[in-house]
Design a protein around this motif. Structure first.
Motif, PDB file in Angstrom:
ATOM      1  N   UNK A   1      47.803  22.724  36.509  1.00 43.88           N
ATOM      2  CA  UNK A   1      47.381  23.896  35.744  1.00 43.88           C
ATOM      3  C   UNK A   1      46.069  24.463  36.268  1.00 43.88           C
TER       4      UNK A   1
ATOM      5  N   UNK B   1      46.896  26.453  39.321  1.00 44.47           N
ATOM      6  CA  UNK B   1      47.511  27.697  38.860  1.00 44.47           C
ATOM      7  C   UNK B   1      46.444  28.660  38.356  1.00 44.47           C
ATOM      8  N   UNK B   2      45.492  28.096  37.578  1.00 42.82           N
ATOM      9  CA  UNK B   2      44.406  28.931  37.048  1.00 42.82           C
ATOM     10  C   UNK B   2      43.612  29.583  38.179  1.00 42.82           C
TER      11      UNK B   2
ATOM     12  N   UNK C   1      45.712  32.303  39.976  1.00 48.85           N
ATOM     13  CA  UNK C   1      45.873  33.540  39.208  1.00 48.85           C
ATOM     14  C   UNK C   1      44.533  34.259  39.036  1.00 48.85           C
ATOM     15  N   UNK C   2      43.448  33.481  38.945  1.00 53.03           N
ATOM     16  CA  UNK C   2      42.122  34.101  38.823  1.00 53.03           C
ATOM     17  C   UNK C   2      41.785  34.865  40.114  1.00 53.03           C
TER      18      UNK C   2
ATOM     19  N   UNK D   1      43.721  38.046  40.018  1.00 47.99           N
ATOM     20  CA  UNK D   1      43.119  39.024  39.102  1.00 47.99           C
ATOM     21  C   UNK D   1      41.903  39.683  39.722  1.00 47.99           C
TER      22      UNK D   1
ATOM     23  N   UNK E   1      42.747  42.021  42.462  1.00 44.97           N
ATOM     24  CA  UNK E   1      43.262  43.278  41.906  1.00 44.97           C
ATOM     25  C   UNK E   1      42.113  44.139  41.402  1.00 44.97           C
ATOM     26  N   UNK E   2      41.188  43.455  40.710  1.00 45.98           N
ATOM     27  CA  UNK E   2      40.040  44.143  40.146  1.00 45.98           C
ATOM     28  C   UNK E   2      39.253  44.873  41.227  1.00 45.98           C
TER      29      UNK E   2
ATOM     30  N   UNK F   1      34.209  48.170  40.249  1.00 45.12           N
ATOM     31  CA  UNK F   1      34.135  46.828  40.820  1.00 45.12           C
ATOM     32  C   UNK F   1      34.197  46.871  42.343  1.00 45.12           C
TER      33      UNK F   1
ATOM     34  N   UNK G   1      49.668  23.116  29.503  1.00 45.42           N
ATOM     35  CA  UNK G   1      48.538  23.932  29.961  1.00 45.42           C
ATOM     36  C   UNK G   1      48.965  24.976  30.979  1.00 45.42           C
TER      37      UNK G   1
ATOM     38  N   UNK H   1      48.636  29.063  30.731  1.00 41.70           N
ATOM     39  CA  UNK H   1      47.903  29.876  31.708  1.00 41.70           C
ATOM     40  C   UNK H   1      48.780  30.999  32.249  1.00 41.70           C
ATOM     41  N   UNK H   2      50.027  30.669  32.531  1.00 44.12           N
ATOM     42  CA  UNK H   2      50.957  31.671  33.059  1.00 44.12           C
ATOM     43  C   UNK H   2      51.177  32.786  32.039  1.00 44.12           C
TER      44      UNK H   2
ATOM     45  N   UNK I   1      48.131  35.017  31.743  1.00 38.84           N
ATOM     46  CA  UNK I   1      47.985  35.958  32.858  1.00 38.84           C
ATOM     47  C   UNK I   1      48.877  37.177  32.646  1.00 38.84           C
TER      48      UNK I   1
ATOM     49  N   UNK J   1      43.567  43.605  36.376  1.00 34.39           N
ATOM     50  CA  UNK J   1      42.857  42.360  36.674  1.00 34.39           C
ATOM     51  C   UNK J   1      41.739  41.998  35.719  1.00 34.39           C
ATOM     52  N   UNK J   2      41.129  42.986  35.048  1.00 35.95           N
ATOM     53  CA  UNK J   2      39.937  42.672  34.256  1.00 35.95           C
ATOM     54  C   UNK J   2      40.309  41.855  33.014  1.00 35.95           C
TER      55      UNK J   2
ATOM     56  N   UNK K   1      43.226  40.410  32.511  1.00 36.16           N
ATOM     57  CA  UNK K   1      43.982  39.232  32.946  1.00 36.16           C
ATOM     58  C   UNK K   1      43.038  38.092  33.287  1.00 36.16           C
ATOM     59  N   UNK K   2      41.951  38.425  33.952  1.00 37.79           N
ATOM     60  CA  UNK K   2      40.975  37.405  34.318  1.00 37.79           C
ATOM     61  C   UNK K   2      40.397  36.731  33.073  1.00 37.79           C
TER      62      UNK K   2
ATOM     63  N   UNK L   1      42.970  34.497  31.253  1.00 38.67           N
ATOM     64  CA  UNK L   1      43.121  33.260  32.034  1.00 38.67           C
ATOM     65  C   UNK L   1      42.027  32.259  31.674  1.00 38.67           C
ATOM     66  N   UNK L   2      40.801  32.763  31.631  1.00 41.49           N
ATOM     67  CA  UNK L   2      39.689  31.883  31.314  1.00 41.49           C
ATOM     68  C   UNK L   2      39.848  31.307  29.904  1.00 41.49           C
TER      69      UNK L   2
ATOM     70  N   UNK M   1      42.463  28.622  29.902  1.00 50.30           N
ATOM     71  CA  UNK M   1      41.991  27.381  30.523  1.00 50.30           C
ATOM     72  C   UNK M   1      41.154  26.581  29.534  1.00 50.30           C
TER      73      UNK M   1
ATOM     74  N   UNK N   1      33.455  36.415  29.291  1.00 44.14           N
ATOM     75  CA  UNK N   1      34.073  36.556  30.613  1.00 44.14           C
ATOM     76  C   UNK N   1      34.498  38.001  30.865  1.00 44.14           C
TER      77      UNK N   1
ATOM     78  N   UNK O   1      33.125  40.458  33.866  1.00 45.80           N
ATOM     79  CA  UNK O   1      34.001  41.043  34.877  1.00 45.80           C
ATOM     80  C   UNK O   1      33.913  42.568  34.849  1.00 45.80           C
TER      81      UNK O   1
END
Lengths: 275, 173
Positions: free
Chosen positions: A13, A16-17, A20-21, A24, A27-28, A35, B54, B58-59, B62, B76-77, B79-80, B83-84, B87, B132, B136
């Motif tokens: 996990x 994966x985190x 994916x981070x 993200x 992409x940002x 950004x 977990x 997370x998936x 996202x 992305x903003x 989503x980030x 995700x946090x 987690x 977070x 971002x």
């Protein structure tokens, strides 16, 4: 193998985190204007800062050579002053002379990054918009011409160097009035080609090549190099001339940016008149 | 269909539409400097089943954050940030774990776990999410005061609205 599977089950996990981070944030950075700007300007700042730092360290190793070059240049400048003083004796010459020196202003700068190994090389200098550097200005050093400014930021500027296939400078022989173009064809950073010299010209090995002053970028009569070899292909009307450059582009450190104060005037005159 | 799954999907869709269509347009501020935003969709992530693996959390986080980004036109903003949040959610749940552990069928809802527990979950989760998210969004960590001001001004109304939401909808489940 079993350990690996166990590890993945336990901590997969986290991987994966992180994955994916990264997705993200990339992409940002690529799709959001704000950004993207922050990212680009901070990376540019970082690389310029690192270049600067490395150069400062490198500078110490070259001090001996640099001071020798500076001394030589000082001597040359002094000679010009003496010549000008002499000229003051006759009023006519003074007038001509002062007119000539007013045309160009020189801004000294230091090279912060320089590549000579590629086919299209660029150099960066530590003067920028704030120091009066503008796009299209020429760069010279005590040994010849160095490049032309293409991009300017606040404190730095980037230039295509002589060692770039899209670089061309008008050049001529010092003793004869034939003129052509100085180009670099890749390969040896010490050798360039002089093109467009017609075959009725008398060219000898060792002839001195100088800038012609026909362009608005560089002043005239800067010594660029010497003719190293001359060949004439069958059926061609132009010589193939190899020039050994005075400038060693690989070890260049201090340069002058040429600001042509009469550029627009000169440009207007050479523009074709259409009515 | 599994009632827990159904409840989560409907909650997810409802919160997404609520956030994307209504709360996105509501922002208070001075001039074009809108400080107070309302963000309630993290409720969906926080209310996923306690025992959900977990990696799956997370998936889901996202994908959900990305859907919010579609409404906000800011790939992305969000989503980030989700995700946090996903987690760190197990850590919050660990921290809030009652003596004797969670019951097998316990859901992270106000009705199952009590208001006190539930509001603590919301407050901690929302704080992490907003910290977070605004880091971002501003993207310049040196502007830390600016980030904290935004977090604070967004935190209070968002938390209040999440509480209201749970008071209205929690009883139906």
């Amino acid at each position: 193998m079993q350990n690996l599977i166990y590890f993945l089950l336990q901590y997969g996990y986290l991987l994966l985190f992180i994955l994916l981070q990264v997705v993200s944030i990339s992409m940002m950075v690529s799709f959001n204007e704000h950004q993207k700007n922050v990212f680009l300007s901070s990376t540019h700042q970082l690389t310029s800062w690192m270049d600067d730092g490395i150069d400062r360290i490198e500078g110490y190793f070259n001090l001996a050579q640099v001071s020798k070059d500076l001394a030589r240049e000082n001597a040359a400048l002094r000679q010009q002053i003496y010549a000008a003083n002499d000229a003051e004796l006759s009023h006519v010459e003074t007038k001509v002379d002062s007119n000539a020196t007013d045309t160009y202003q020189l801004i000294p700068a230091k090279v912060v990054s320089n590549v000579v190994t590629g086919l299209d090389n660029f150099i960066s200098i530590n003067k920028g918009y704030r120091n009066g550097i503008r796009e299209g200005m020429g760069i010279i050093s005590e040994n010849g011409i160095v490049g032309v400014i293409t991009d300017v930021s606040g404190g730095y500027a980037k230039a295509i160097s002589v060692l770039n296939r899209s670089f061309r400078a008008s050049a001529k022989f010092k003793e004869k009035n034939f003129f052509g173009y100085l180009e670099w064809l890749g390969g040896d950073p010490q050798r360039a080609a002089l093109t467009d010299i017609p075959k009725h010209a008398q060219v000898d090995v060792g002839d001195i090549i100088v800038s012609s002053g026909y362009s608005t970028i560089f002043p005239s009569d800067i010594e660029l190099g010497r003719v190293e070899s001359v060949t004439l292909d069958d059926g061609s009307n132009f010589y193939r001339i190899s020039v050994l450059l005075n400038e060693d582009m690989a070890s260049i450190e201090y340069v002058y940016i040429v600001d042509n104060l009469k550029k627009s005037e000169q440009f207007d005159v050479t523009k074709p008149t259409n009515r | 269909m599994n009632p827990t799954l159904l409840a989560n999907i409907s909650r997810g869709v409802f919160l997404l539409l609520l956030q994307g269509l209504i709360f996105r347009r509501m922002s208070l501020g001075w001039g074009d400097f809108s400080f107070i935003q309302i963000i309630i969709y993290p409720l969906f992530i926080l209310m996923l089943p306690i025992k959900l693996p977990k990696a799956l959390t997370i998936l889901i986080a996202f994908v959900y954050g990305f859907l919010v980004d579609v409404f906000y036109h800011s790939p992305g903003v969000h989503a980030s940030a989700t995700l946090m949040l996903a987690l760190l959610r197990p850590l919050i749940l660990n921290y809030l774990e009652p003596r004797g552990g969670y019951k097998i069928a316990a859901k992270p809802t106000r009705r199952d776990m009590g208001s006190n527990w539930f509001y603590q979950l919301l407050a901690i989760g929302l704080l992490i999410h907003l910290l977070w998210y605004f880091s971002m969004q501003v993207f310049i960590l040196a502007d830390i005061l600016h980030i904290l001001l935004r977090v604070l001004l967004c935190f209070i109304p968002s938390l209040l609205l999440m509480m209201v939401y749970s008071l209205i909808f929690d009883s139906k489940e």
